[in-house]
Write a protein that holds these residues in place. Structure first.
Motif, PDB file in Angstrom:
ATOM      1  N   THR A   6       9.646 -21.211  -1.719  1.00  0.00           N
ATOM      2  CA  THR A   6       9.427 -19.910  -1.210  1.00  0.00           C
ATOM      3  C   THR A   6       8.720 -18.946  -2.336  1.00  0.00           C
ATOM      4  O   THR A   6       9.175 -19.054  -3.384  1.00  0.00           O
ATOM      5  N   ALA A   7       7.646 -18.261  -1.937  1.00  0.00           N
ATOM      6  CA  ALA A   7       7.069 -17.539  -3.058  1.00  0.00           C
ATOM      7  C   ALA A   7       6.993 -16.267  -2.500  1.00  0.00           C
ATOM      8  O   ALA A   7       6.334 -15.801  -1.583  1.00  0.00           O
ATOM      9  N   LEU A   8       7.494 -15.144  -3.582  1.00  0.00           N
ATOM     10  CA  LEU A   8       7.599 -13.784  -2.866  1.00  0.00           C
ATOM     11  C   LEU A   8       7.339 -12.717  -4.006  1.00  0.00           C
ATOM     12  O   LEU A   8       7.503 -12.976  -5.389  1.00  0.00           O
ATOM     13  N   THR A   9       6.586 -11.603  -3.577  1.00  0.00           N
ATOM     14  CA  THR A   9       6.255 -10.529  -4.410  1.00  0.00           C
ATOM     15  C   THR A   9       7.269  -9.506  -3.985  1.00  0.00           C
ATOM     16  O   THR A   9       7.432  -9.253  -2.959  1.00  0.00           O
TER      17      THR A   9
ATOM     18  N   GLN B 184       0.767  -1.247   0.106  1.00  0.00           N
ATOM     19  CA  GLN B 184      -0.154   0.009  -0.046  1.00  0.00           C
ATOM     20  C   GLN B 184       0.818   0.990   0.057  1.00  0.00           C
ATOM     21  O   GLN B 184       0.410   2.364  -0.228  1.00  0.00           O
ATOM     22  N   HIS B 185       2.236   1.087   0.141  1.00  0.00           N
ATOM     23  CA  HIS B 185       2.854   2.192   0.232  1.00  0.00           C
ATOM     24  C   HIS B 185       3.025   3.072  -1.094  1.00  0.00           C
ATOM     25  O   HIS B 185       2.985   2.427  -2.226  1.00  0.00           O
ATOM     26  N   SER B 186       2.713   4.262  -0.922  1.00  0.00           N
ATOM     27  CA  SER B 186       2.683   4.963  -2.106  1.00  0.00           C
ATOM     28  C   SER B 186       3.935   5.252  -3.077  1.00  0.00           C
ATOM     29  O   SER B 186       3.580   5.661  -4.308  1.00  0.00           O
ATOM     30  N   ASP B 187       4.831   5.121  -2.582  1.00  0.00           N
ATOM     31  CA  ASP B 187       5.959   5.047  -3.630  1.00  0.00           C
ATOM     32  C   ASP B 187       6.413   3.844  -4.093  1.00  0.00           C
ATOM     33  O   ASP B 187       7.357   3.676  -4.491  1.00  0.00           O
ATOM     34  N   ALA B 188       5.692   2.724  -3.594  1.00  0.00           N
ATOM     35  CA  ALA B 188       6.217   1.341  -4.189  1.00  0.00           C
ATOM     36  C   ALA B 188       5.543   0.934  -5.568  1.00  0.00           C
ATOM     37  O   ALA B 188       4.699   1.175  -5.570  1.00  0.00           O
ATOM     38  N   THR B 189       6.488   0.381  -6.345  1.00  0.00           N
ATOM     39  CA  THR B 189       5.816  -0.076  -7.394  1.00  0.00           C
ATOM     40  C   THR B 189       6.318  -1.727  -7.654  1.00  0.00           C
ATOM     41  O   THR B 189       7.376  -1.952  -7.075  1.00  0.00           O
ATOM     42  N   GLN B 190       5.524  -2.483  -8.084  1.00  0.00           N
ATOM     43  CA  GLN B 190       5.640  -3.931  -8.078  1.00  0.00           C
ATOM     44  C   GLN B 190       6.828  -4.275  -8.946  1.00  0.00           C
ATOM     45  O   GLN B 190       6.604  -3.819 -10.341  1.00  0.00           O
ATOM     46  N   PHE B 191       7.935  -4.850  -8.579  1.00  0.00           N
ATOM     47  CA  PHE B 191       9.027  -5.086  -9.401  1.00  0.00           C
ATOM     48  C   PHE B 191       8.998  -6.493 -10.106  1.00  0.00           C
ATOM     49  O   PHE B 191       9.385  -6.590 -11.020  1.00  0.00           O
ATOM     50  N   GLY B 192       8.373  -7.392  -9.600  1.00  0.00           N
ATOM     51  CA  GLY B 192       8.205  -8.717  -9.964  1.00  0.00           C
ATOM     52  C   GLY B 192       8.112  -9.738  -8.912  1.00  0.00           C
ATOM     53  O   GLY B 192       7.387  -9.353  -7.682  1.00  0.00           O
ATOM     54  N   THR B 193       8.000 -11.015  -9.298  1.00  0.00           N
ATOM     55  CA  THR B 193       8.034 -12.134  -8.254  1.00  0.00           C
ATOM     56  C   THR B 193       9.065 -12.865  -8.546  1.00  0.00           C
ATOM     57  O   THR B 193       9.991 -12.814  -9.347  1.00  0.00           O
ATOM     58  N   LEU B 194       9.531 -13.505  -7.260  1.00  0.00           N
ATOM     59  CA  LEU B 194      10.823 -14.669  -6.846  1.00  0.00           C
ATOM     60  C   LEU B 194      10.081 -15.679  -6.308  1.00  0.00           C
ATOM     61  O   LEU B 194       9.675 -15.650  -5.276  1.00  0.00           O
ATOM     62  N   ASP B 195      10.372 -17.043  -7.017  1.00  0.00           N
ATOM     63  CA  ASP B 195      10.003 -17.916  -6.319  1.00  0.00           C
ATOM     64  C   ASP B 195      11.075 -19.069  -6.671  1.00  0.00           C
ATOM     65  O   ASP B 195      11.827 -19.242  -7.668  1.00  0.00           O
ATOM     66  N   TYR B 196      11.515 -19.820  -5.643  1.00  0.00           N
ATOM     67  CA  TYR B 196      12.575 -20.631  -5.469  1.00  0.00           C
ATOM     68  C   TYR B 196      12.214 -21.691  -4.461  1.00  0.00           C
ATOM     69  O   TYR B 196      11.470 -21.847  -3.374  1.00  0.00           O
ATOM     70  N   GLY B 197      13.280 -22.685  -4.688  1.00  0.00           N
ATOM     71  CA  GLY B 197      12.975 -24.096  -3.552  1.00  0.00           C
ATOM     72  C   GLY B 197      14.440 -24.460  -3.281  1.00  0.00           C
ATOM     73  O   GLY B 197      15.385 -24.070  -3.568  1.00  0.00           O
ATOM     74  N   VAL B 198      14.321 -24.971  -2.304  1.00  0.00           N
ATOM     75  CA  VAL B 198      15.706 -25.760  -1.686  1.00  0.00           C
ATOM     76  C   VAL B 198      15.949 -26.818  -2.306  1.00  0.00           C
ATOM     77  O   VAL B 198      15.328 -27.838  -2.358  1.00  0.00           O
ATOM     78  N   VAL B 199      17.389 -26.888  -2.830  1.00  0.00           N
ATOM     79  CA  VAL B 199      17.812 -28.097  -3.676  1.00  0.00           C
ATOM     80  C   VAL B 199      18.785 -28.817  -2.934  1.00  0.00           C
ATOM     81  O   VAL B 199      19.367 -29.838  -3.402  1.00  0.00           O
ATOM     82  N   GLY B 200      19.176 -28.276  -1.773  1.00  0.00           N
ATOM     83  CA  GLY B 200      20.306 -28.915  -1.207  1.00  0.00           C
ATOM     84  C   GLY B 200      20.280 -28.283   0.328  1.00  0.00           C
ATOM     85  O   GLY B 200      20.325 -27.167   0.491  1.00  0.00           O
TER      86      GLY B 200
ATOM     87  N   LYS C 283       7.986  -9.784   0.103  1.00  0.00           N
ATOM     88  CA  LYS C 283       7.256 -10.382   1.147  1.00  0.00           C
ATOM     89  C   LYS C 283       6.419 -11.585   0.644  1.00  0.00           C
ATOM     90  O   LYS C 283       6.032 -11.397  -0.635  1.00  0.00           O
ATOM     91  N   GLY C 284       6.173 -12.573   1.367  1.00  0.00           N
ATOM     92  CA  GLY C 284       5.469 -13.651   0.901  1.00  0.00           C
ATOM     93  C   GLY C 284       5.534 -14.794   1.880  1.00  0.00           C
ATOM     94  O   GLY C 284       5.495 -14.464   3.148  1.00  0.00           O
ATOM     95  N   ASP C 285       5.624 -15.831   1.396  1.00  0.00           N
ATOM     96  CA  ASP C 285       5.533 -17.302   2.553  1.00  0.00           C
ATOM     97  C   ASP C 285       6.222 -18.319   1.915  1.00  0.00           C
ATOM     98  O   ASP C 285       6.731 -18.323   0.614  1.00  0.00           O
ATOM     99  N   THR C 286       6.732 -19.045   3.052  1.00  0.00           N
ATOM    100  CA  THR C 286       7.570 -20.250   2.639  1.00  0.00           C
ATOM    101  C   THR C 286       6.710 -21.569   3.253  1.00  0.00           C
ATOM    102  O   THR C 286       6.028 -21.565   4.002  1.00  0.00           O
ATOM    103  N   ASN C 287       6.776 -22.563   2.313  1.00  0.00           N
ATOM    104  CA  ASN C 287       6.367 -23.823   2.900  1.00  0.00           C
ATOM    105  C   ASN C 287       7.200 -24.949   3.527  1.00  0.00           C
ATOM    106  O   ASN C 287       7.993 -25.269   2.546  1.00  0.00           O
ATOM    107  N   ALA C 288       7.149 -25.229   4.793  1.00  0.00           N
ATOM    108  CA  ALA C 288       8.195 -25.867   5.227  1.00  0.00           C
ATOM    109  C   ALA C 288       8.050 -27.565   4.634  1.00  0.00           C
ATOM    110  O   ALA C 288       9.010 -28.173   4.566  1.00  0.00           O
ATOM    111  N   THR C 289       6.877 -27.960   4.086  1.00  0.00           N
ATOM    112  CA  THR C 289       6.795 -29.165   3.713  1.00  0.00           C
ATOM    113  C   THR C 289       7.298 -29.051   2.262  1.00  0.00           C
ATOM    114  O   THR C 289       8.372 -30.239   2.125  1.00  0.00           O
ATOM    115  N   SER C 290       7.152 -28.483   1.482  1.00  0.00           N
ATOM    116  CA  SER C 290       7.539 -28.470   0.080  1.00  0.00           C
ATOM    117  C   SER C 290       9.138 -27.791   0.000  1.00  0.00           C
ATOM    118  O   SER C 290       9.802 -27.908  -1.084  1.00  0.00           O
ATOM    119  N   GLN C 291       9.415 -27.165   0.986  1.00  0.00           N
ATOM    120  CA  GLN C 291      10.545 -26.339   1.108  1.00  0.00           C
ATOM    121  C   GLN C 291      10.847 -25.197  -0.182  1.00  0.00           C
ATOM    122  O   GLN C 291      11.880 -24.871  -0.631  1.00  0.00           O
TER     123      GLN C 291
END
Length: 338
Positions: free
Chosen positions: A145-148, A14-30, A135-143
């Motif tokens: 993370t999905a971020l905006t 909701q910040h007036s100066d913020a623009t959406q840059f994109g998304t970052l999705d990653y998983g733990v591979v090791g 900001k976003g969330d991470t799933n402990a089971t699937s390891q």
């Protein structure tokens, strides 16, 4: 996280100066637990402050499109985990961008990050001026993370970084008061590791690395990000081989600020993390000075992790040879020490 920072992230979109840059999705591979079962650590079955290394792979979309890979040198606490990610984006058009992430993940999976991107070429130089928060969330089971990611043209916070960066040292390396012979002749010094290794390659993120080292490229005030990859054998209390990355900054005066994350594999099959901060200066040629710490979750190496470590070495860019010497002391020998 303090209350001001918590409120900032809660209302980030909701910040007036913020623009959406994109998304970052990653998983733990090791995962590397350095003596403990990594899953036990991630499930909270370890002491508060336990360290773990996560290898990550994912994708970034939006203003930048590409693949992200890196390592999270994670610190796990009872109510949250502190992230310190070093990574690289390989864009769809073949460019490489350095990534540094600091932030927290709560025990229920809520993620708040600050992201720094650095590129030394013309293609993505504009990212250097952006203040990025995610900001976003991470799933402990699937390891996974999905971020905006949200971008600001001006810093929305009172400080440059939302969290203290564990990779920033307060040591005055230019006036480092010791030489190698001081350590070798000190009966109170514990040999952490010594050896001669090899500089394998330098990643320069859009710049010509030869022109950077020869002073032909303008260096920004904050320094120019490079990654130096190296490896070699070690002797001492850590007896085996090391493989590391120096996430360094070349400064306008020609000095280099060093930040190495080193994986040590012993001949007994154990793994330790060695974290070293330091600097080298043009007046001293290839020599450098460091403070360092050993990280292990094995009781066998508990005494090493408590020592105050000092390092002296050298890197010859022409021959790609590295000499490294780190010694530990029960009492700190510097006013400020990592």
């Amino acid at each position: 996280m303090n209350q001001t920072l918590k409120l900032f992230f809660e209302s980030l979109e909701q910040h007036s100066d913020a623009t959406q840059f994109g998304t970052l999705d990653y998983g733990v591979v090791g995962m590397e637990g350095m003596g403990l079962n990594p899953n036990d650590i991630m499930n909270g079955n370890a002491q508060n402050g336990t360290r773990i290394i996560l290898s990550l792979l994912g994708n970034i979309t939006g203003k930048i499109e590409g693949v992200v890979n890196g390592r999270d040198f994670l610190t796990v606490h009872t109510t949250e985990s502190f992230t310190n990610i070093h990574g690289v984006i390989v864009t769809k058009d073949g460019q490489r961008i350095a990534v540094k992430v600091l932030g927290e993940t709560t025990s229920d999976g809520q993620v708040n990050y600050q992201i720094q991107l650095r590129h030394n070429g013309e293609a993505y130089q504009w990212v250097n001026e952006k203040y990025l928060f995610a900001k976003g969330d991470t799933n402990a089971t699937s390891q996974k993370t999905a971020l905006t990611i949200y971008a600001f043209d001006e810093n929305p916070l009172e400080t440059t970084l939302s969290w203290d960066d564990p990779d920033v040292s307060k040591v005055d390396y230019q006036n480092f008061p010791f030489i190698l012979e001081d350590f070798e002749g000190d009966e109170k010094a514990t040999v952490i590791y010594t050896g001669n290794g090899h500089l394998n390659t330098v990643e320069s993120f859009g710049a010509d690395v030869n022109k950077v080292f020869s002073g032909q490229v303008p260096i920004p005030e904050e320094g120019m990000r490079l990654n130096g990859y190296f490896s070699g054998p070690t002797t001492g209390n850590i007896n085996g081989v090391i493989s590391g990355v120096n996430y360094l900054r070349v400064m306008p005066d020609g000095s280099m600020r060093m930040n190495s994350k080193i994986i040590a594999s012993t001949y007994e099959g154990e793994t330790l993390l060695l974290e070293a901060l330091g600097a080298s200066f043009m007046a001293t040629g290839p020599a450098w000075w460091e403070t360092s710490r050993a990280v292990s979750n094995l009781e066998k190496y508990a005494f090493l992790t408590q020592l105050h470590n000092l390092g002296v070495g050298s890197t010859n860019v022409q021959t790609q040879m590295i000499n490294y010497n780190h010694f530990g002391f029960e009492d700190t020998k510097l006013d400020h020490q990592q």
